[in-house]
Design a protein around this motif. Structure first.
Motif, PDB file in Angstrom:
ATOM      1  N   UNK A 103       9.060   2.564  -2.228  1.00 24.90           N
ATOM      2  CA  UNK A 103      10.483   2.240  -2.116  1.00 24.90           C
ATOM      3  C   UNK A 103      10.959   2.227  -0.669  1.00 24.90           C
ATOM      4  N   UNK A 104      10.034   2.400   0.271  1.00 19.19           N
ATOM      5  CA  UNK A 104      10.309   2.352   1.704  1.00 19.19           C
ATOM      6  C   UNK A 104      11.350   3.391   2.109  1.00 19.19           C
ATOM      7  N   UNK A 105      11.192   4.586   1.521  1.00 18.10           N
ATOM      8  CA  UNK A 105      12.111   5.681   1.808  1.00 18.10           C
ATOM      9  C   UNK A 105      11.575   6.630   2.876  1.00 18.10           C
ATOM     10  N   UNK A 106      10.331   6.447   3.305  1.00 20.04           N
ATOM     11  CA  UNK A 106       9.704   7.373   4.253  1.00 20.04           C
ATOM     12  C   UNK A 106       9.281   6.647   5.521  1.00 20.04           C
ATOM     13  N   UNK A 107      10.182   5.890   6.088  1.00 19.44           N
ATOM     14  CA  UNK A 107       9.839   5.072   7.243  1.00 19.44           C
ATOM     15  C   UNK A 107       9.447   5.887   8.470  1.00 19.44           C
ATOM     16  N   UNK A 108       9.893   7.135   8.544  1.00 16.27           N
ATOM     17  CA  UNK A 108       9.556   7.970   9.698  1.00 16.27           C
ATOM     18  C   UNK A 108       8.313   8.820   9.448  1.00 16.27           C
ATOM     19  N   UNK A 109       7.791   8.793   8.229  1.00 21.06           N
ATOM     20  CA  UNK A 109       6.601   9.577   7.914  1.00 21.06           C
ATOM     21  C   UNK A 109       5.367   8.704   8.072  1.00 21.06           C
ATOM     22  N   UNK A 110       4.378   9.121   8.849  1.00 22.26           N
ATOM     23  CA  UNK A 110       3.190   8.285   9.058  1.00 22.26           C
ATOM     24  C   UNK A 110       2.325   8.206   7.807  1.00 22.26           C
ATOM     25  N   UNK A 111       1.773   7.035   7.566  1.00 21.27           N
ATOM     26  CA  UNK A 111       0.791   6.880   6.503  1.00 21.27           C
ATOM     27  C   UNK A 111      -0.564   7.356   7.016  1.00 21.27           C
ATOM     28  N   UNK A 112      -1.567   7.308   6.150  1.00 23.78           N
ATOM     29  CA  UNK A 112      -2.841   7.941   6.467  1.00 23.78           C
ATOM     30  C   UNK A 112      -3.465   7.415   7.764  1.00 23.78           C
ATOM     31  N   UNK A 113      -3.294   6.113   8.050  1.00 19.46           N
ATOM     32  CA  UNK A 113      -3.855   5.566   9.281  1.00 19.46           C
ATOM     33  C   UNK A 113      -2.831   5.542  10.419  1.00 19.46           C
ATOM     34  N   UNK A 114      -1.647   6.075  10.145  1.00 23.14           N
ATOM     35  CA  UNK A 114      -0.648   6.207  11.196  1.00 23.14           C
ATOM     36  C   UNK A 114      -0.657   7.582  11.827  1.00 23.14           C
ATOM     37  N   UNK A 115      -1.313   8.531  11.143  1.00 23.07           N
ATOM     38  CA  UNK A 115      -1.425   9.879  11.678  1.00 23.07           C
ATOM     39  C   UNK A 115      -2.457   9.950  12.782  1.00 23.07           C
ATOM     40  N   UNK A 116      -2.413  11.002  13.553  1.00 22.22           N
ATOM     41  CA  UNK A 116      -3.281  11.138  14.731  1.00 22.22           C
ATOM     42  C   UNK A 116      -4.755  11.204  14.348  1.00 22.22           C
ATOM     43  N   UNK A 117      -5.090  11.979  13.318  1.00 19.17           N
ATOM     44  CA  UNK A 117      -6.500  12.271  13.021  1.00 19.17           C
ATOM     45  C   UNK A 117      -7.304  11.045  12.619  1.00 19.17           C
ATOM     46  N   UNK A 118      -6.736  10.154  11.807  1.00 18.61           N
ATOM     47  CA  UNK A 118      -7.496   9.003  11.297  1.00 18.61           C
ATOM     48  C   UNK A 118      -7.025   7.671  11.868  1.00 18.61           C
ATOM     49  N   UNK A 119      -6.167   7.710  12.859  1.00 20.26           N
ATOM     50  CA  UNK A 119      -5.663   6.461  13.451  1.00 20.26           C
ATOM     51  C   UNK A 119      -6.792   5.603  13.996  1.00 20.26           C
ATOM     52  N   UNK A 120      -7.795   6.234  14.574  1.00 15.90           N
ATOM     53  CA  UNK A 120      -8.912   5.486  15.163  1.00 15.90           C
ATOM     54  C   UNK A 120      -9.813   4.860  14.103  1.00 15.90           C
ATOM     55  N   UNK A 121      -9.622   5.236  12.825  1.00 17.21           N
ATOM     56  CA  UNK A 121     -10.441   4.685  11.747  1.00 17.21           C
ATOM     57  C   UNK A 121      -9.716   3.586  10.970  1.00 17.21           C
ATOM     58  N   UNK A 122      -8.603   3.097  11.490  1.00 13.69           N
ATOM     59  CA  UNK A 122      -7.795   2.106  10.771  1.00 13.69           C
ATOM     60  C   UNK A 122      -8.594   0.855  10.418  1.00 13.69           C
ATOM     61  N   UNK A 123      -9.514   0.443  11.298  1.00  9.51           N
ATOM     62  CA  UNK A 123     -10.314  -0.761  11.054  1.00  9.51           C
ATOM     63  C   UNK A 123     -11.746  -0.444  10.620  1.00  9.51           C
ATOM     64  N   UNK A 124     -12.033   0.823  10.403  1.00  7.84           N
ATOM     65  CA  UNK A 124     -13.406   1.239  10.104  1.00  7.84           C
ATOM     66  C   UNK A 124     -13.902   0.665   8.780  1.00  7.84           C
ATOM     67  N   UNK A 125     -12.989   0.491   7.821  1.00  7.71           N
ATOM     68  CA  UNK A 125     -13.383   0.022   6.494  1.00  7.71           C
ATOM     69  C   UNK A 125     -13.557  -1.488   6.410  1.00  7.71           C
ATOM     70  N   UNK A 126     -13.172  -2.215   7.443  1.00  5.15           N
ATOM     71  CA  UNK A 126     -13.248  -3.678   7.397  1.00  5.15           C
ATOM     72  C   UNK A 126     -14.669  -4.139   7.071  1.00  5.15           C
ATOM     73  N   UNK A 127     -14.799  -4.899   5.977  1.00 13.61           N
ATOM     74  CA  UNK A 127     -16.095  -5.445   5.591  1.00 13.61           C
ATOM     75  C   UNK A 127     -16.945  -4.512   4.766  1.00 13.61           C
TER      76      UNK A 127
END
Length: 325
Positions: free
Chosen positions: A148-172
């Motif tokens: 419902x787009x109610x958490x615009x200020x809360x980072x999603x799993x790939x927006x957080x610091x720990x897994x941000x570098x893995x955002x494209x890791x699953x490609x392919x």
């Protein structure tokens, strides 16, 4: 009508509180018929058929799926463009308590109750996905809030610091495992000590075209460039040491890791150390089967549903439960 978020499954998962995450493309995996035959001892087609019959959700047809572990419980997401109402009714069938049904949006249906002795909640996003929380229902409510787009200020799993570098890791890759750091306790000694300084770990697997092997990449992110001059902080030798220890362990021998035709390739950058290896599936499947003397469904204790569920009311044109949410 408020617009809903149309994103990937990861866009509905919070970064906060996540301990691990599995991402999969089941339809792509099931489309490799030799792979399906190789996995038959662990994933019998008869069990998949039974699961599809009882849950009204055929895992083999899902475009994407995710399983996320939180301190609050486990969250399952299944993406499909098929009619999700039968699967929701099958969920209600399994409840031993009166279902609590809410319609926070015309395209969203939330059902809560108890299965056995465990609280479970389901969110149906029409034409998009199902989300099921086992344990605390909070995780399903968070998925709903992201939808419902109610958490615009809360980072999603790939927006957080720990897994941000893995955002494209699953490609392919149709199968991926991720875990954010920091790693504490006994986990700090994983990877020959690499996990003590790691910010996150990722493992991805891509089946070969003949379906008999997996091309696996293990990635451990951390400040390797900053620590390259420190004693004990050399990522490549440590990754090689960790692999050697695994292959010579009883588990590694059970899975045939000590008899690989090609040695793994280990590389390192300032932020990531990776190990690439091709693994024959048959010894791994047979080893798993021998180790647990069960297939996946026996491990999960999947059983048929019980009595038919009562009809679920169609969602109203507007949110009639706004005061309760």
């Amino acid at each position: 009508m408020e617009p809903l978020l149309d994103g990937s499954l990861a866009d509905y998962l919070p970064a906060a509180g996540i301990n691990w995450l599995v991402l999969a493309e089941p339809v792509r995996l099931s489309g490799n018929h030799q792979l399906a035959r190789t996995l038959e001892p662990l994933l019998p087609a008869s069990r998949l058929d039974l699961y599809a019959r009882d849950t009204k959700l055929d895992l083999r047809t899902l475009s994407h799926a995710a399983i996320a572990g939180f301190d609050l419980g486990v969250l399952y997401l299944a993406e499909t463009d098929t009619d999700l109402t039968p699967a929701t009714r099958a969920f209600v069938d399994r409840l031993v308590t009166e279902p609590e049904v809410k319609h926070p949006h015309p395209r969203l249906t939330r059902v809560s109750g108890v299965v056995g002795k465990t609280p479970q909640s389901l969110l149906q996003f029409d034409g998009k996905f199902l989300a099921v929380a086992v344990g605390d229902p909070t995780t399903v409510r968070i998925v709903e809030a992201f939808a419902r787009q109610k958490l615009k200020r809360s980072p999603t799993v790939f927006g957080g610091v720990a897994l941000k570098s893995f955002a494209d890791f699953a490609d392919g890759a149709p199968l991926v495992f991720l875990a954010p750091g920091p790693f504490e306790g006994r986990w700090m000694f994983g990877g020959a000590g690499l996990l003590a300084a790691a910010s996150g770990v990722g493992i991805r697997a891509i089946p070969t075209s003949n379906g008999r092997a997996l091309r696996v990449t293990v990635a451990i992110d951390g400040p390797w460039g900053e620590q390259s001059g420190e004693e004990g902080a050399q990522p490549v030798p440590k990754m090689e040491q960790a692999w050697e220890a695994l292959t010579e362990s009883s588990t590694g021998r059970l899975f045939g890791l000590h008899e690989l035709e090609r040695a793994p390739v280990v590389r390192s950058t300032k932020e990531r150390v990776t190990l690439d290896v091709e693994l024959e599936l048959s010894p791994i499947v047979q080893g798993l089967r021998a180790a647990v003397a069960a297939d996946v469904w026996e491990m999960l204790d999947v059983s048929p549903t019980s009595a038919p569920a009562p009809p679920i009311n169609q969602p109203p044109a507007e949110d009639s439960t706004r005061s309760h949410d």
